[in-house]
Design an enzyme around this catalytic site. Structure first.
Site, PDB file in Angstrom:
ATOM      1  N   ARG A 157       0.376  12.453  -9.270  1.00  0.00           N
ATOM      2  CA  ARG A 157       0.860  11.258  -8.797  1.00  0.00           C
ATOM      3  C   ARG A 157       2.422  11.089  -9.212  1.00  0.00           C
ATOM      4  NH1 ARG A 157      -3.058   7.415  -7.474  1.00  0.00           N
ATOM      5  NH2 ARG A 157      -5.147   7.548  -8.504  1.00  0.00           N
ATOM      6  N   ASP A 199      -4.682   5.357   5.949  1.00  0.00           N
ATOM      7  CA  ASP A 199      -5.310   6.646   6.617  1.00  0.00           C
ATOM      8  C   ASP A 199      -6.452   6.091   7.928  1.00  0.00           C
ATOM      9  OD1 ASP A 199      -7.470   8.907   6.491  1.00  0.00           O
ATOM     10  OD2 ASP A 199      -5.761   9.771   5.340  1.00  0.00           O
ATOM     11  N   GLU A 207       0.724  -1.199   0.072  1.00  0.00           N
ATOM     12  CA  GLU A 207      -0.036  -0.067  -0.017  1.00  0.00           C
ATOM     13  C   GLU A 207       0.897   0.906   0.087  1.00  0.00           C
ATOM     14  OE1 GLU A 207      -2.529   1.441  -0.597  1.00  0.00           O
ATOM     15  OE2 GLU A 207      -4.609   0.497   0.162  1.00  0.00           O
ATOM     16  N   ASP A 208       0.309   2.263  -0.527  1.00  0.00           N
ATOM     17  CA  ASP A 208       1.145   3.672  -0.372  1.00  0.00           C
ATOM     18  C   ASP A 208       0.674   4.322   0.905  1.00  0.00           C
ATOM     19  OD1 ASP A 208      -1.550   3.939  -1.034  1.00  0.00           O
ATOM     20  OD2 ASP A 208      -1.160   5.672  -2.590  1.00  0.00           O
ATOM     21  N   PHE A 247      -2.965  16.203   4.210  1.00  0.00           N
ATOM     22  CA  PHE A 247      -3.234  15.495   2.768  1.00  0.00           C
ATOM     23  C   PHE A 247      -1.817  15.524   1.833  1.00  0.00           C
ATOM     24  CE2 PHE A 247      -5.101  14.250  -1.106  1.00  0.00           C
ATOM     25  CZ  PHE A 247      -5.868  13.282  -0.772  1.00  0.00           C
TER      26      PHE A 247
HETATM   27  C1  PRP Z   1      -5.828   5.725  -0.882  1.00  0.00           C
HETATM   28  C2  PRP Z   1      -4.777   4.699  -0.649  1.00  0.00           C
HETATM   29  C3  PRP Z   1      -5.079   3.698   0.047  1.00  0.00           C
HETATM   30  C4  PRP Z   1      -6.405   4.119   0.793  1.00  0.00           C
HETATM   31  C5  PRP Z   1      -6.130   4.679   2.239  1.00  0.00           C
HETATM   32  O1  PRP Z   1      -6.599   5.164  -2.134  1.00  0.00           O
HETATM   33  O2  PRP Z   1      -3.915   4.422  -1.887  1.00  0.00           O
HETATM   34  O3  PRP Z   1      -5.592   2.589  -0.609  1.00  0.00           O
HETATM   35  O4  PRP Z   1      -6.874   5.493   0.090  1.00  0.00           O
HETATM   36  O5  PRP Z   1      -7.125   5.085   3.093  1.00  0.00           O
HETATM   37  P1  PRP Z   1      -7.931   4.518   4.164  1.00  0.00           P
HETATM   38  O6  PRP Z   1      -6.756   4.133   5.209  1.00  0.00           O
HETATM   39  O7  PRP Z   1      -8.765   5.780   4.651  1.00  0.00           O
HETATM   40  O8  PRP Z   1      -8.801   3.469   3.684  1.00  0.00           O
HETATM   41  P2  PRP Z   1      -7.528   5.792  -3.165  1.00  0.00           P
HETATM   42  O9  PRP Z   1      -8.895   5.378  -2.886  1.00  0.00           O
HETATM   43  O10 PRP Z   1      -7.514   7.232  -3.001  1.00  0.00           O
HETATM   44  O11 PRP Z   1      -7.145   5.156  -4.579  1.00  0.00           O
HETATM   45  P3  PRP Z   1      -5.974   5.568  -5.445  1.00  0.00           P
HETATM   46  O12 PRP Z   1      -4.719   4.577  -4.903  1.00  0.00           O
HETATM   47  O13 PRP Z   1      -6.217   5.051  -6.887  1.00  0.00           O
HETATM   48  O14 PRP Z   1      -5.612   6.794  -5.407  1.00  0.00           O
HETATM   49  C1  7HP Z   2      -5.747   8.837   1.077  1.00  0.00           C
HETATM   50  C2  7HP Z   2      -4.911   9.490   0.427  1.00  0.00           C
HETATM   51  N1  7HP Z   2      -4.570  10.108  -0.601  1.00  0.00           N
HETATM   52  C3  7HP Z   2      -3.388  10.877  -0.914  1.00  0.00           C
HETATM   53  N2  7HP Z   2      -3.057  11.488   0.268  1.00  0.00           N
HETATM   54  C4  7HP Z   2      -3.384  11.205   1.205  1.00  0.00           C
HETATM   55  O1  7HP Z   2      -2.964  12.014   2.250  1.00  0.00           O
HETATM   56  C5  7HP Z   2      -4.297  10.178   1.479  1.00  0.00           C
HETATM   57  N3  7HP Z   2      -4.942   9.992   2.574  1.00  0.00           N
HETATM   58  N4  7HP Z   2      -5.593   8.868   2.397  1.00  0.00           N
END
Ligand code: PRP
Ligand code: 7HP
Length: 176
Positions: free
Chosen positions: A165, A103, A99-100, A152
């Site tokens: 991105r 949150d 995961e990136d 953010f």
């Molecule tokens: C982001 C991120 C995680 C998720 C984290 O994905 O990559 O998968 O949100 O948030 P959480 O812990 O509050 O659930 P996003 O839905 O923005 O999709 P993306 O990776 O395609 O930008």
């Molecule tokens: C999802 C997400 N995507 C981009 N930047 C952040 O800080 C984020 N938090 N959760």
């Protein structure tokens, strides 16, 4: 109407690469003698996956899942949908979710439960970023690049409304 702008660099590309090298070494030690399936959560984690997998010395395969919880919002709706499932079975395989960012934790909580029901040999989580202050459900990564404050962030794969991105550094997105 408020506008978003890149306020500051939080993590430089050099800091990110150094930490990924360390994570790769740790993962390689922990999985010594085993094959590993890296499960990348699209789209944000693709750049992290590409860099991390090249720092792992055990044999790896990769697969992708796409889930949606954010859309064009900066806050999670809490509703997780699978947009693309894995191509392969994970039964009896050692799996590492890549995961990136964690949150609220809602996305990973859902994914972890969903994937565990498929009976992998093991299932762990690596995240580049963790925002522990924002957590709504209990979930802890097995490997974490950086804990960051409740701001953010964009860049290095992370987006706001699909933009930013491709920024090489991880930056804080401000509003003016
Ligand atoms: C982001 C991120 C995680 C998720 C984290 O994905 O990559 O998968 O949100 O948030 P959480 O812990 O509050 O659930 P996003 O839905 O923005 O999709 P993306 O990776 O395609 O930008
Ligand atoms: C999802 C997400 N995507 C981009 N930047 C952040 O800080 C984020 N938090 N959760």
């Amino acid at each position: 109407m408020s506008q978003k702008y890149v306020e500051k660099v939080l993590l430089t590309r050099e800091e990110i690469q150094k930490r990924i090298t360390e994570l790769g070494a740790e993962i390689s030690r922990d999985y010594a003698g085993q094959d590993l399936l890296l499960i990348c959560v699209l789209k944000g984690a693709v750049i992290f996956l590409a860099d991390l997998m090249r720092q792992i010395s055990v044999p790896v395969e990769i697969d992708f899942m796409a889930v949606s919880s954010y859309g064009a919002a900066t806050v999670s709706s809490g509703v997780v949908r699978i947009l693309k499932d894995l191509d392969v079975s994970i039964e009896n395989r050692h799996c590492l979710i890549v995961e990136d960012i964690i949150d609220t934790g809602l996305t990973l909580k859902y994914l972890e439960e969903n994937l565990n029901s498929r009976q992998p040999a093991s299932l762990k989580i690596v995240t580049l970023l963790d925002k522990p202050e924002r957590r709504q459900v209990e979930i802890a990564p097995d490997y974490c690049g950086f804990q960051i404050p409740d701001e953010f962030v964009v860049g290095y794969g992370l987006d706001f409304d699909e933009k930013y991105r491709s920024l090489p550094d991880i930056c804080v997105l401000g509003e003016k």
